[in-house]
Design a protein around this motif. Structure first.
Motif, PDB file in Angstrom:
ATOM      1  N   UNK A 128       0.900  -1.154  -0.018  1.00 55.81           N
ATOM      2  CA  UNK A 128      -0.086  -0.070   0.065  1.00 55.81           C
ATOM      3  C   UNK A 128       0.877   1.174  -0.020  1.00 55.81           C
ATOM      4  N   UNK A 129       1.987   1.158   0.824  1.00 53.85           N
ATOM      5  CA  UNK A 129       2.822   2.437   0.830  1.00 53.85           C
ATOM      6  C   UNK A 129       3.301   2.775  -0.550  1.00 53.85           C
ATOM      7  N   UNK A 130       3.875   1.886  -1.350  1.00 54.27           N
ATOM      8  CA  UNK A 130       4.456   1.866  -2.609  1.00 54.27           C
ATOM      9  C   UNK A 130       3.435   2.323  -3.794  1.00 54.27           C
ATOM     10  N   UNK A 131       2.305   1.845  -3.471  1.00 52.98           N
ATOM     11  CA  UNK A 131       1.162   2.242  -4.493  1.00 52.98           C
ATOM     12  C   UNK A 131       0.871   3.690  -4.094  1.00 52.98           C
ATOM     13  N   UNK A 132       0.802   4.050  -2.873  1.00 50.36           N
ATOM     14  CA  UNK A 132       0.653   5.291  -2.458  1.00 50.36           C
ATOM     15  C   UNK A 132       1.711   6.364  -3.208  1.00 50.36           C
ATOM     16  N   UNK A 133       2.826   5.892  -2.921  1.00 47.09           N
ATOM     17  CA  UNK A 133       3.673   6.805  -3.551  1.00 47.09           C
ATOM     18  C   UNK A 133       3.926   7.198  -4.898  1.00 47.09           C
ATOM     19  N   UNK A 134       3.330   6.129  -5.832  1.00 48.63           N
ATOM     20  CA  UNK A 134       3.197   6.297  -7.077  1.00 48.63           C
ATOM     21  C   UNK A 134       1.880   7.337  -7.410  1.00 48.63           C
TER      22      UNK A 134
END
Length: 181
Positions: A128-134
């Motif tokens: 979730x954190x990496x999707x949010x970063x994108x």
């Protein structure tokens, strides 16, 4: 084990900065030769190589020679010094609140494991954190296009490593950005 560089990140505060901190901390600790004392690949010297064993196979306090006894004492003292330096290196890159929180940890590997267990995220949180970063990336918050694309690429690679490739809508929306195959 020499301090060739200083830590280039923020001190560990908690879950809020753990992911960024752990990457920088791991690199800092590896560059300075501390990781073998954290991941237990460096061991205390084997006393049986320097001291005689009794008939039951137990190591005695009788060295094979005075030179070997001195060598063992020197190697053991160096190991213990490096253990203390490694523990200090980890403490130097975490907040004072965390130093107090983990004050019962007396070895570097125990402290590192406790930090990972306390602040490390589950794989779902990480994804979730990496999707949010994108999703939340904004071109205006970067100095140039290289930084912008690098930010997206690194997040996409982390997702791929976690077994979650970017869905097509992300690739289409960011068509000008390279995505991992």
């Amino acid at each position: 084990m020499a301090d060739n560089t200083s830590f280039k990140g923020d001190l560990l505060i908690g879950k809020s900065n753990y992911i960024d901190w752990v990457k920088r901390a791991s690199l800092f600790l590896e560059i300075n030769g501390f990781m073998p004392y954290i991941n237990n690949t460096e061991h205390i010297p084997d006393k049986s190589l320097y001291y005689k064993s009794d008939s039951d196979g137990h190591v005695t306090n009788k060295p094979y020679s005075p030179e070997l006894a001195i060598r063992y004492i020197d190697k053991k003292a160096e190991f213990e010094r490096n253990q203390i330096r490694t523990l200090g290196a980890i403490k130097s890159i975490i907040s004072s609140d965390n130093i107090d929180r983990f004050k019962d940890k007396i070895t570097a590997s125990d402290l590192w494991d406790a930090i990972k267990a306390t602040y490390g995220e589950t794989s779902l949180e990480t994804i979730a954190r990496y999707f949010n970063k994108i999703i939340e990336v904004n071109y205006n918050s970067f100095k140039n296009a290289d930084e912008y694309t690098s930010h997206i690429q690194s997040s996409a690679l982390y997702l791929k490593d976690l077994g979650h490739a970017l869905p097509e809508p992300f690739k289409i929306g960011r068509a000008h950005v390279w995505t991992p195959v």
